[in-house]
Design a protein around this motif. Structure first.
Motif, PDB file in Angstrom:
ATOM      1  N   ASP A   1      32.781  51.758  51.225  1.00 40.57           N
ATOM      2  CA  ASP A   1      33.310  52.007  49.890  1.00 40.57           C
ATOM      3  C   ASP A   1      32.690  50.985  48.938  1.00 40.57           C
ATOM      4  O   ASP A   1      32.700  49.787  49.230  1.00 40.57           O
ATOM      5  N   THR A   2      32.148  51.458  47.834  1.00 41.40           N
ATOM      6  CA  THR A   2      31.552  50.584  46.826  1.00 41.40           C
ATOM      7  C   THR A   2      32.306  50.764  45.519  1.00 41.40           C
ATOM      8  O   THR A   2      32.474  51.893  45.059  1.00 41.40           O
ATOM      9  N   ARG A   3      32.759  49.643  44.965  1.00 43.52           N
ATOM     10  CA  ARG A   3      33.543  49.688  43.726  1.00 43.52           C
ATOM     11  C   ARG A   3      33.186  48.514  42.833  1.00 43.52           C
ATOM     12  O   ARG A   3      32.647  47.519  43.289  1.00 43.52           O
ATOM     13  N   ASP A   4      33.555  48.627  41.573  1.00 46.08           N
ATOM     14  CA  ASP A   4      33.409  47.508  40.644  1.00 46.08           C
ATOM     15  C   ASP A   4      34.568  46.547  40.855  1.00 46.08           C
ATOM     16  O   ASP A   4      35.660  46.953  41.265  1.00 46.08           O
ATOM     17  N   TYR A   5      34.325  45.266  40.563  1.00 49.90           N
ATOM     18  CA  TYR A   5      35.420  44.294  40.593  1.00 49.90           C
ATOM     19  C   TYR A   5      35.225  43.270  39.486  1.00 49.90           C
ATOM     20  O   TYR A   5      34.127  43.081  38.962  1.00 49.90           O
ATOM     21  N   VAL A   6      36.332  42.657  39.111  1.00 44.68           N
ATOM     22  CA  VAL A   6      36.333  41.549  38.161  1.00 44.68           C
ATOM     23  C   VAL A   6      37.165  40.443  38.777  1.00 44.68           C
ATOM     24  O   VAL A   6      38.273  40.698  39.269  1.00 44.68           O
ATOM     25  N   TYR A   7      36.617  39.241  38.766  1.00 38.91           N
ATOM     26  CA  TYR A   7      37.362  38.076  39.253  1.00 38.91           C
ATOM     27  C   TYR A   7      37.750  37.237  38.046  1.00 38.91           C
ATOM     28  O   TYR A   7      36.902  36.899  37.223  1.00 38.91           O
ATOM     29  N   LYS A   8      39.055  36.943  37.927  1.00 41.39           N
ATOM     30  CA  LYS A   8      39.573  36.140  36.829  1.00 41.39           C
ATOM     31  C   LYS A   8      40.176  34.862  37.401  1.00 41.39           C
ATOM     32  O   LYS A   8      41.365  34.826  37.735  1.00 41.39           O
ATOM     33  N   PRO A   9      39.358  33.801  37.533  1.00 42.62           N
ATOM     34  CA  PRO A   9      39.859  32.570  38.148  1.00 42.62           C
ATOM     35  C   PRO A   9      41.024  31.945  37.398  1.00 42.62           C
ATOM     36  O   PRO A   9      41.931  31.404  38.005  1.00 42.62           O
ATOM     37  N   SER A  10      41.028  32.032  36.066  1.00 44.50           N
ATOM     38  CA  SER A  10      42.112  31.423  35.293  1.00 44.50           C
ATOM     39  C   SER A  10      43.444  32.114  35.555  1.00 44.50           C
ATOM     40  O   SER A  10      44.505  31.502  35.437  1.00 44.50           O
ATOM     41  N   GLU A  11      43.407  33.391  35.927  1.00 40.71           N
ATOM     42  CA  GLU A  11      44.622  34.144  36.243  1.00 40.71           C
ATOM     43  C   GLU A  11      44.840  34.258  37.749  1.00 40.71           C
ATOM     44  O   GLU A  11      45.814  34.858  38.183  1.00 40.71           O
ATOM     45  N   GLN A  12      43.920  33.731  38.522  1.00 41.94           N
ATOM     46  CA  GLN A  12      43.955  33.778  39.979  1.00 41.94           C
ATOM     47  C   GLN A  12      44.124  35.201  40.501  1.00 41.94           C
ATOM     48  O   GLN A  12      45.011  35.500  41.296  1.00 41.94           O
ATOM     49  N   LYS A  13      43.229  36.095  40.016  1.00 41.82           N
ATOM     50  CA  LYS A  13      43.311  37.464  40.513  1.00 41.82           C
ATOM     51  C   LYS A  13      41.952  38.127  40.549  1.00 41.82           C
ATOM     52  O   LYS A  13      41.039  37.780  39.808  1.00 41.82           O
ATOM     53  N   ILE A  14      41.858  39.097  41.445  1.00 42.31           N
ATOM     54  CA  ILE A  14      40.701  39.965  41.579  1.00 42.31           C
ATOM     55  C   ILE A  14      41.185  41.373  41.250  1.00 42.31           C
ATOM     56  O   ILE A  14      42.215  41.815  41.779  1.00 42.31           O
ATOM     57  N   ILE A  15      40.460  42.052  40.387  1.00 37.51           N
ATOM     58  CA  ILE A  15      40.806  43.428  40.030  1.00 37.51           C
ATOM     59  C   ILE A  15      39.676  44.323  40.530  1.00 37.51           C
ATOM     60  O   ILE A  15      38.524  44.145  40.131  1.00 37.51           O
ATOM     61  N   ILE A  16      40.014  45.251  41.403  1.00 41.56           N
ATOM     62  CA  ILE A  16      39.018  46.158  41.977  1.00 41.56           C
ATOM     63  C   ILE A  16      39.201  47.543  41.371  1.00 41.56           C
ATOM     64  O   ILE A  16      40.311  48.089  41.387  1.00 41.56           O
ATOM     65  N   ASN A  17      38.108  48.054  40.831  1.00 38.37           N
ATOM     66  CA  ASN A  17      38.080  49.401  40.262  1.00 38.37           C
ATOM     67  C   ASN A  17      39.096  49.596  39.138  1.00 38.37           C
ATOM     68  O   ASN A  17      39.643  50.683  38.982  1.00 38.37           O
ATOM     69  N   ASN A  18      39.365  48.552  38.380  1.00 44.51           N
ATOM     70  CA  ASN A  18      40.322  48.576  37.267  1.00 44.51           C
ATOM     71  C   ASN A  18      41.720  49.030  37.667  1.00 44.51           C
ATOM     72  O   ASN A  18      42.495  49.439  36.814  1.00 44.51           O
ATOM     73  N   SER A  19      42.047  48.990  38.956  1.00 46.59           N
ATOM     74  CA  SER A  19      43.366  49.483  39.354  1.00 46.59           C
ATOM     75  C   SER A  19      44.072  48.599  40.374  1.00 46.59           C
ATOM     76  O   SER A  19      45.268  48.382  40.268  1.00 46.59           O
ATOM     77  N   VAL A  20      43.365  48.104  41.362  1.00 44.32           N
ATOM     78  CA  VAL A  20      43.993  47.294  42.404  1.00 44.32           C
ATOM     79  C   VAL A  20      43.886  45.824  42.011  1.00 44.32           C
ATOM     80  O   VAL A  20      42.787  45.309  41.812  1.00 44.32           O
ATOM     81  N   GLU A  21      45.049  45.169  41.868  1.00 42.60           N
ATOM     82  CA  GLU A  21      45.061  43.751  41.537  1.00 42.60           C
ATOM     83  C   GLU A  21      45.519  42.950  42.743  1.00 42.60           C
ATOM     84  O   GLU A  21      46.573  43.214  43.312  1.00 42.60           O
ATOM     85  N   ALA A  22      44.703  41.984  43.114  1.00 41.10           N
ATOM     86  CA  ALA A  22      45.039  41.089  44.220  1.00 41.10           C
ATOM     87  C   ALA A  22      45.202  39.683  43.659  1.00 41.10           C
ATOM     88  O   ALA A  22      44.325  39.196  42.937  1.00 41.10           O
TER      89      ALA A  22
END
Length: 148
Positions: free
Chosen positions: A92-113
């Motif tokens: 599975d290949t998806r886009d992600y954004v890592y936000k260190p200041s918020e301590q979260k990874i957002i995958i495919n604009n929907s899953v927040e870890a």
């Protein structure tokens, strides 16, 4: 003249602080980049967010799985699972954004870890699950521990 010097000094201190923050974010981003393997998956109660309901250690099939965060914002999951008597790979290949200041990874604009820990060789994330493992009427959470 002293006021101008004091103002210039204050501005230089502020800009140094920003550089330090930027360098820290760059280091944190660098820590996330690369290929990870799962060490364990822990199911946590959604009622209190502390009670461990179950811990899953990867079997020989699952140990083949890799999870990669690339510098270009692409996340690639090569997930192996036992289905019947076969070890099946799903990529599975998806886009992600890592936000260190918020301590979260957002995958495919929907899953927040939520990132609980991130070092150069350890990643611990906390993800809400849409499943009630213990039947108490509340969806539970998954805590994943990965290593490089």
């Amino acid at each position: 003249m002293k006021k101008i010097l004091a103002g210039a000094l204050a501005l230089s201190l502020l800009s140094c602080g920003s550089d330090a923050d930027e360098n820290q974010n760059t280091n944190e981003n660098a820590n996330l980049l690369g290929v990870w393997k799962m060490q364990t998956n822990i199911v946590i109660s959604g009622k209190d967010n502390t009670t461990v309901l179950h811990e899953y250690l990867p079997d020989d099939c699952k140990k083949q799985s890799t999870y990669e965060y690339r510098n270009d914002g692409i996340y690639i999951s090569n997930d192996y699972n036992n289905i019947g008597n076969s070890c099946i790979k799903k990529t599975d290949t998806r886009d992600y954004v890592y936000k260190p200041s918020e301590q979260k990874i957002i995958i495919n604009n929907s899953v927040e870890a939520k990132v609980l820990e991130l070092t150069s060789n350890k990643l611990v994330i906390y993800v809400p699950d849409n499943y009630d493992y213990n039947g108490d009427g509340t969806f539970d959470y998954l805590k994943y521990i990965f290593y490089k």
